[in-house]
Structures are given as C-alpha cells and as structure tokens.
Write an enzyme that holds these catalytic residues in place. Structure first.
Site, PDB file in Angstrom:
ATOM      1  N   GLU A   1      11.118   2.888   1.986  1.00  0.00           N
ATOM      2  CA  GLU A   1       9.745   2.806   2.487  1.00  0.00           C
ATOM      3  C   GLU A   1       9.599   1.752   3.577  1.00  0.00           C
ATOM      4  O   GLU A   1       8.701   1.852   4.413  1.00  0.00           O
ATOM      5  CB  GLU A   1       8.770   2.552   1.341  1.00  0.00           C
TER       6      GLU A   1
ATOM      7  N   GLU B   1       0.846  -1.211   0.000  1.00  0.00           N
ATOM      8  CA  GLU B   1       0.000   0.000   0.000  1.00  0.00           C
ATOM      9  C   GLU B   1       0.876   1.254   0.000  1.00  0.00           C
ATOM     10  O   GLU B   1       0.617   2.210  -0.735  1.00  0.00           O
ATOM     11  CB  GLU B   1      -0.921  -0.035   1.227  1.00  0.00           C
TER      12      GLU B   1
END
Length: 970
Positions: free
Chosen positions: A143, A72
C-alpha cells in the site's frame, strides 16, 4: 422570500432541517462516548455510513509525511473479524455499493453505501476498521506503493503544485507547511535509513489517535430509528475510548516573512493565473454572520459594476472566484483567484489595483443590510428546497459538521447566514489590506526568471517582497472604471408553489411534434420541488461536418455564454442554472432550477441566438481561451489520453484535437459571422421539459422558440430535410479480432503510462445488457484487487462499462508509473484467464446474490429531478427511447440462469472467444517509451495495428444508429 423553518428534536436538542425533508433523525452517544447521528429514510434504496475521525495530516509525525493518509489506505485491507484481504471492498462492490475515504488536515473521513438489504453486514465490516484492523507487513509495503502511485498521478497537476507551494511558503514549524500525501521516500526510504519501522509507527499512530471520543458517526438506514440504533450499539461500542483530546494547532501559518510577497511560479499548462490571499478571522467563529460568504458574494460577483465585469470588459480576465479557502478553528485564508488573458498578464499591476479599489469600495459603502438579506433569502430557499442526493454524499458532510458545529446546525453547517452584524463583516473587510496579502502569479512566461524550486513537486518559482506603498502605486495606476455594488436580484423566486399537474405520466410523453421540433414532457410526480429541467438539442448538420465546423460551433456556443454572463449570473446566484454546450450533432441548451422565472431566462437565451452577432474583442478572448485549452490537451493524464483515442477510433464524425487546434490558428471573427447563419439555417430542436411545469406551459415555451427562430418573416432557421436528420454511428469491430493502437504520451515529462483494454460486445438489447452488467459487477472488485492491491500496477485501476450511442462494451483502465502498457495488457489477459475458473465455479447461491444486487441497483429510485431527467434525456438523445429500461432489464434478470452468464462470457469476453472484439489503446510514458517497438512486434495474430485513426475508422463498417429507428415519425 422567507421560508417557514422546520425543526426536529435530536437527543433532546432541536436540529434545523429542511422543510421538505421527511427523514427522521436521532443523536445518541454510545458508552465509549462515540457520538452518532441516526437517519431513518423508509424511501431509500441505498444505506450508508460515514465515520469522521478528528485527526488528519497535521498530526503526521516528523519524518513520516503522509502517515495519516497512509493509515486511511490501510484500514480498507482487513480486520481480525474479517481477515480476508480486501473483503470489505469486495462485499460492498458485489452488493451494489461503493467505498471511499479522504484525509484532510484535521480530519479523516471513511464512508460507504450499499444496497439496503445488505446493510447490516456491510456496517459490521465497516465498524471493524475502528475496532481491530489487521495491518500485515506485506500489505503495508504494497500500500506504500499505492500511495506513491497516487502521488505520482498528482506531480504534474497544477492544482496540487500551487497548493503545495503555498504551504511551502509558510512557517516551517506550523503543520500547514507539511507535505501531506506521502510517497515512497517519506513512508519507506527515509524512515528505513533512520532505522524507523513504518508499520510500527502506523500501528502506534492508530492506537494513539483513533479514539471513540473524538469520532463522529452518521448512519443512514431504511429501518426505523430504533432498529438502526440497535445495530449501531451492537457494532460500534467496542471501539476503544482512550479519552483523547482533539489535536489543536494554534498559531498562524504565515508570519511577516510570508506576507506582502509576490511569488511567480511556472505551471505545467498554458494560461496565466493570479491568486491573492489574506489571513483573516476564521468565519467558523461567526458562521451565522457569514462575513467571508458576504464578501465572497460581492468580490466574486460577475454582474455589471463588478470587478470581474470590469476586467472582462478590458479583455484582461476570463474567470474570477472569491471566498474563504483553507481554514481551521485557528486560521483562515480569504482567496481571490483570477484567470488572466495574455493581455491581462501584461496588466497584473492594474488588475491588483482594481481589486484593491473594489475592496476600498466595500470599506467605504459599509455593510449593506439589503445585500445580506438577499443572500440570506437565497441561502434559506436553497436549504429548504434542496434536492435529495445519494445518502453517502449527504452524510459525509454531516459527519464532518458534527466535529465543529453545535447539534442544531449539524445539517445546515455554515450555509445559512441569519444574523446581520456589520461590525463582524467590516472586521474581515479591513483584514483584506495591502499589508498582509500573498500574491501567487502563475505563467509559463516566467520561464528563465525563477531561482527556486519547491521540494515535493519541483515547481520553479521566484519570490519578492511587495510593500504597501507599491500597492498604492498600483491602485493609482488602475484604469478609471465605474465599480459599484450589484443591483437587486430579479431572479430570486417568490412563487414556490407546486403545480397541480393533471398528467401523472411516469415516463416522458411526446407532447408535440412539428417539422421544427419535437417536445418530450414529463411532469414531476416524485420530488415535490418547485423546480424544472429543460433540455433543447439543436440538431444542425453543419456543426460536425468538418474540424472547421466543429471549432466554429464551439466558438459560437462560448460567445453566447459570454454575452449572457452578466445577466444570467444573477439567475445562477438565485438557483437557476443554464448552459450552452456542444452536443453530438450540434449544440444544446440546458436550464435547471426554480421554475418561477425560468421562462424569462429561456426566452432571453433564445433571443440572443436569434440576434447573434460577433463582437471582435470578445471573439479574440474566446479564441485565445479555446486555443490554450487545446494546447493543454497534451498535459492530460495518460489514462484520459487513452480514453480519448478510444473514442476517436470508435465514434464517427469526431475530429482529432490537433486538427481543431490547426483550425484555430487561422480563425478570424468574420469566419464566425459567416458561419453561424449557415449553421442555424437548417435546424431541428429536440426538446425535453420536466418538473414543476404544466403541459400547456411546456408547449407554450417551445412554440415561442419556434416563433422566434422559424416563423419570423425572415426566419433564421428552417427545418431539416428528412435526409438530414443526423445519426450517431459507431465502428463495428470484427469478431475474433484484436486491434491495437500504440502512441507516445503527449507530455514528455510524464512518466506514467496507460492502457485502455476495450471489449466491444453488442448493440443495445435488454438480455445482452444484463449479462454484460452482471459480468462487470462480478469482475469489478476482482480486477481492482488483483491489478492494484496485489500487483500494484497503479493507483488508477478500474473496470467500467462503456456505452457509445447504444453500442455496449466493457473497458479496463489502468495508469502506471511502474510498468509499461504492453505488460499491463498481458496482465489484463491473465486476469481474464484466472477469472474463467472463478466464474465456472461460482455457486448458485453467489450467482443469485449477484443477480439480486444488480436488481436492487436497477430498482434504485431517482433522487431528484436532475438525475431522473438525465436518465430520460440519454434515451431521447441516443434514440433508444427505452423509458422502461430499468423494469425490462429487471424482468430479464429474474429469468437469467447461471449457465447463460457463462455462455455469454465464453462467447464475448474470455481470452480467445470466437466472437470477442478487443481494442487495446497503449499510451507510453517517458520511462516506458523504449518498450513500444518490442510491444508492437509481440502483438498476437490475428490482429490489426491501427496506424492512422481516421483512416482506420473510415475503412470500417459502422453499427446501425438508433436515431430514427422505431421513433415516432415527424
């Protein structure tokens, strides 16, 4: 009352929509089998889209916990068509929009909104998430750090901790058991040790699960349905369809080993909580009959005769909620959560006995048709007269609903019980039995009594089995209190007609002024809903005069709410909300909801103020509650602590929470009894009444309040002297000066540090406001990209505007577990230096685009009465009274030249600017504490080190207040 239904046809199927909804809907299926709901709203200023993918954390591969959540995050980075990193977020932000996403157990939902004239390109960028995303190796590693930072933020949050403990105590082979957030360990360290490449697994997960046939898209546009359909067909038909089946996870998370258990857990914060849950039949299979909603309504009721009322009367509880918790198509938990007092903690067994007594009452009385009908009527009115909300908020739930519900119920979901079926409700009542419960009991008093630790959050706990016979003993030991079903609800509105207001005022008007009060009035000219909004601010000079007064005023407002609870709870259930809370200069009363019976509630509240008395038993409970709240201040997130210190430094007449906590330790009931008459003895009431109310009704309401409080033969309140009208003042920082405040984080266990870098700019002025706002718009995404995405300083990274009583500024807010506040502060300065060239080199085209985006944001219409009223109330409360603010600032924006923005930046914002006034609040987490001394030594000159906040504030000049300045004379 029954409300006429309104249906619309969607793809040949009727869909239930609110009677007051004039939007158009259309369902289409693309050739790749992507189901799409199109919504056309010609009145909207923002457009939005939401994509729900039917895969979530339950599908995480073994040994890669958090992979769905990590994916996501990764889809935001870049795509083959738009390869520039973070360009999606940059485009959306610079065009007045916002982006977000969430990962649930069986769904991942992506959504955004944007100014209407930029929707086409924004939608195309969004579509590329699901067509050809780029997931570079470099971005992947960065990330993972962001996901780890997000998890770090949650480690000391009791909500996250107890939720994971509940999951931990379930079947290990059921996905409910999993840790779903992910962290550095699960996404990098462990996979690497096993020779697993996380990026390869990420791409594999995407290719395996992201198939068009298990996605649902909602697109909310301003254009016609035909034009929106054309957009969607062009942009989304390239999403691959691999004909996946929606993953299902049959079976129950809890076996006999995980039922009939009592778990004692040690929370981070002060306070005691008792949670009881039962596995029950998922209501989704019977949503028209709404068994869990019916039971939640009764078990969670707070009126006389309810479980909560009994516990409150005994002094054992301060809050109770009940209803369906986590659920899927295959399992569900019905949960009851009780906030206990210290005394309640000592009577846990009797409390559970009373809970099971109430459940037995429901079993014995059977399912009542009149209660179901009442609940159905309330839900029906709520659905058909629902407020319009921002498009993005509206469509996120619809996209999720599309996965689960038949087309006709996409808009309503399970919020509208329509079929009375006692057998189905009775089945769930019977499932709330002493043989399959789970009890989670949280208290710091269990320190030293636990022998286990949950692995992900390290929550200490113990576990013991509890038999049905033990529960029966608790039931027999329960006090003899009269539990009964609620009375019929007198607050359900029966008059939903719209007033034919003679006034068509587009801004508030000063309708009435006396020495006692002032009434601003704004009839509803936009929303056509049978609702009203009332705000009454009691300005009492004594309220903020000292830490003692501030605490006593707080206790007074809470006692008022406490006394009214069992009466006003009925109003709340029926859609009429009220609250009494502290305001800047006293306390304020807010009412919002259906106007039909609003005045009854208003007069009851004012009557309670007029006849206020202190009940020692309730005072003791409220004092205990407030004391724990203050004690828990030290467990706030570090960035919240930094923002608090910033407010304490800037805002006059505010008091340190440590002093207020000290006041509480010596407070007695008689102190409140003596204080309240003095508090009310000098009062001025600022009133705002808006919505479906005629002007004579508004005047009559205020006159009644004056009669009760001021015009009695022995008045409770007297008007303020002219010199007593209070003003809010804000510290005026020195031009060319840097101010620093260094402070240990208040929770020694928290490794996170935080920085608030605040730049004070100007006193409310249209031409200055727009320059500051334009700077914020242009710099916001650059800040996020550099400090969070590139440098990975922390998950919480924001640039926000700040308004303290009409004094405007901008603040950088960063929380980090990897770097200390001194380093982060230097990175903010570096960011501003790099931003100079970006601003100077900005093309005229980009400048105009940003100006247009800001104009569009300002011209965005209010969605509902609450939103409109809050806007106008801010103007009234701060004293600025610029009801035409939006139009005036748009007019100024249209005249603005690029050089003026550059000059503004050079004068007030850039590093070393002659008129710059900055304040750095540095809060040090445990792992950066050792850096504080050297950081203090390295602060540049000229600067001021703030050692004593209140001493500093008292020695500084203050900005002038808007209150009383240019206002109508009384």
């Amino acid at each position: 009352m029954a409300v006429e239904k309104s249906n619309t046809t969607v793809g040949g199927v009727e869909i239930l929509k609110p009677r007051t909804d004039n939007r158009e809907y259309r369902m289409i299926v693309l050739k790749n089998l992507l189901q799409v709901l199109l919504i056309s709203d010609p009145d909207t200023d923002k457009c939005a889209a939401s994509m729900s993918v039917s895969v979530g954390s339950f599908s995480d591969p073994q040994g890669l916990e958090g992979l769905a959540h990590f994916l996501e995050h990764m889809l935001f980075y870049a795509s083959e068509k738009y390869p520039e990193e973070d360009s999606y977020s940059k485009y959306i932000t610079e065009h007045g929009g916002s982006t977000n996403a969430y990962t649930a157990s069986e769904e991942t939902n992506y959504h955004f909104d944007v100014n209407a004239d930029c929707f086409d390109e924004a939608l195309d960028r969004f579509a590329q998430f699901f067509i050809k995303p780029l997931m570079s190796a470099d971005a992947t590693m960065r990330e993972i750090k962001a996901v780890d930072s997000e998890n770090q933020k949650n480690l000391l949050s009791d909500g996250w901790r107890i939720r994971q403990l509940q999951k931990h105590l379930s079947k290990e082979d059921h996905p409910y058991h999993k840790f779903s957030t992910g962290n550095m360990d699960t996404l990098h360290v462990r996979p690497q040790a096993k020779g697993v490449d996380t990026r390869s697994e990420l791409i594999k997960f995407y290719e395996e699960h992201y198939s068009a046939n298990i996605m649902h898209l909602v697109v909310y546009g301003k254009e016609s349905l035909d034009k929106i359909q054309d957009l969607v067909e062009r942009m989304f038909q390239e999403i691959q369809n691999t004909n996946k089946v929606v993953p299902r996870f049959p079976g129950q998370p809890c076996t006999a080993d995980h039922l009939q258990i009592l778990v004692k857990a040690i929370p981070i914060k002060q306070g005691h909580k008792l949670g009881v849950s039962w596995p029950v039949t998922p209501s989704i299979h019977h949503y028209d009959e709404a068994p869990s909603q019916y039971l939640g309504h009764l078990i969670g009721h707070e009126g006389e005769g309810s479980l909560f009322h009994a516990l409150k009367t005994l002094g054992w509880a301060t809050g109770l909620s009940a209803g369906e918790g986590e659920w899927t198509l295959d399992y569900s938990f019905f949960k009851v959560s009780i906030d206990l007092t210290d005394a309640g903690h000592e009577h846990m067994q009797e409390i559970l006995g009373l809970l099971f007594n109430y459940i037995q009452l429901l079993q014995q009385t059977g399912v009542c048709q009149w209660i179901f009908d009442e609940l159905s009527a309330i839900c029906e009115t709520k659905f058909h007269y629902q407020d319009k909300i921002p498009p993005m908020s509206y469509i996120v739930d619809i996209a999720s609903n599309m996965q689960i519900y038949p087309t006709k119920d996409w808009l309503v979901g399970s919020s509208l019980p329509t079929k009375f079926n006692p057998a189905i409700v009775q089945k769930v009542v019977d499932e709330l039995s002493p043989s399959n419960f789970r009890i989670f009991w949280e208290s710091q008093k269990f320190e030293g009594q636990t022998d286990k630790a949950e692995p992900w959050y390290n929550t200490a706990y113990s576990l013991e089995k509890i038999t049905s016979s033990t529960i029966q003993e608790w039931v027999q030991s329960a006090p003899d209190v009269h539990l009964h079903l609620p009375a019929p609800n007198v607050f359900i509105p029966t008059d939903l007609s719209l007033k034919d207001a003679d006034d068509k005022e587009t801004v508030p008007v000063l309708l009435r002024k006396t020495p006692f009060s002032r009434l601003w009035y704004k009839p509803d000219t936009m929303f056509s809903k049978p609702k009203a909004y009332v705000k009454m601010d009691f300005n009492c000079p004594l309220a903020v005069s000292s830490p003692d007064a501030a605490v006593l005023t707080d206790i007074f407002t809470r006692l008022l709410m406490d006394y009214l609870n069992e009466y006003a709870y009925y109003a709340q259930v029926a859609g009429l909300y009220y609250g009494v809370s502290l305001s800047d200069n006293g306390f304020e009363l807010t009412l919002l909801g259906y106007n039909h019976k609003l005045r009854i509630l208003l007069e009851t509240v004012v009557g309670k103020i007029a006849n206020f008395e202190v009940k020692p038993d309730r005072f003791a409970v409220i004092k205990e509650t407030v004391t724990k709240e203050y004690q828990n201040y030290k467990f706030r997130q570090p960035y919240h602590q930094a923002m608090y210190y910033c407010s304490l430094i800037l805002q006059d007449q505010t008091w340190p929470w440590t002093e207020e906590l000290d006041v509480l330790s010596h407070l007695e009931a008689e102190d409140v009894a003596k204080f309240v008459p003095m508090l009310l003895s000098r009062t001025f009431i600022e009133c705002y009444i808006a919505g479906n109310v005629e002007n004579n009704e508004a005047e009559s309401m205020v006159k009644h309040i004056e009669d009760v409080l001021f015009n009695d033969p022995k008045p409770i309140c007297r008007p303020l002297f002219p010199s007593q009208h209070l003003t809010n003042r804000v510290v005026k920082l020195g031009e060319g000066m840097k101010y620093f405040y260094h402070q240990d984080g208040s929770n020694p266990s928290d490794e996170n540090s935080a920085l608030v870098h605040y730049i004070q700019v100007h006193r409310d002025d249209f031409s200055m406001n727009i320059k500051l706002q334009l700077f914020g718009l242009v710099a916001k995404q650059a800040t996020f990209h550099q400090l969070r995405t590139v440098e990975q300083l922390g998950y919480i990274t924001a640039l926000a505007q700040r308004n303290d009583s009409g004094i405007y500024g901008v603040q950088f807010i960063i929380q980090s577990s990897v770097k200390g506040p001194g380093h982060i502060d230097s990175r903010v300065e570096s960011l501003l230096k790099n931003f100079e060239s970006k601003l100077y080199e900005m093309s005229n085209e980009d400048f105009k685009s940003n100006v247009t985006a800001l104009i569009d944001m300002k011209l965005e219409k209010h969605k509902n009465l609450k939103e409109e009223s809050r806007f106008y109330w801010r103007e009234i409360q701060s004293g600025t009274l610029k009801f035409n603010r939006k139009e005036a600032e748009v007019s100024a924006l249209k005249q603005l030249q690029k050089q003026e923005l550059i000059d503004f930046f050079d004068e007030y914002i850039k590093v070393g600017a002659a008129r710059k006034k900055s304040l750095s609040i540095r809060v040090y987490g445990s792992q950066h504490l050792k850096e504080m001394a050297s950081d203090k030594d390295e602060v540049p000159s000229p600067s001021v080190e703030i050692e004593d906040i209140v001493g500093f504030r008292k020695s500084q000049p203050l900005h002038g207040s808007f209150r009383g300045c240019g206002q109508p004379k009384l």
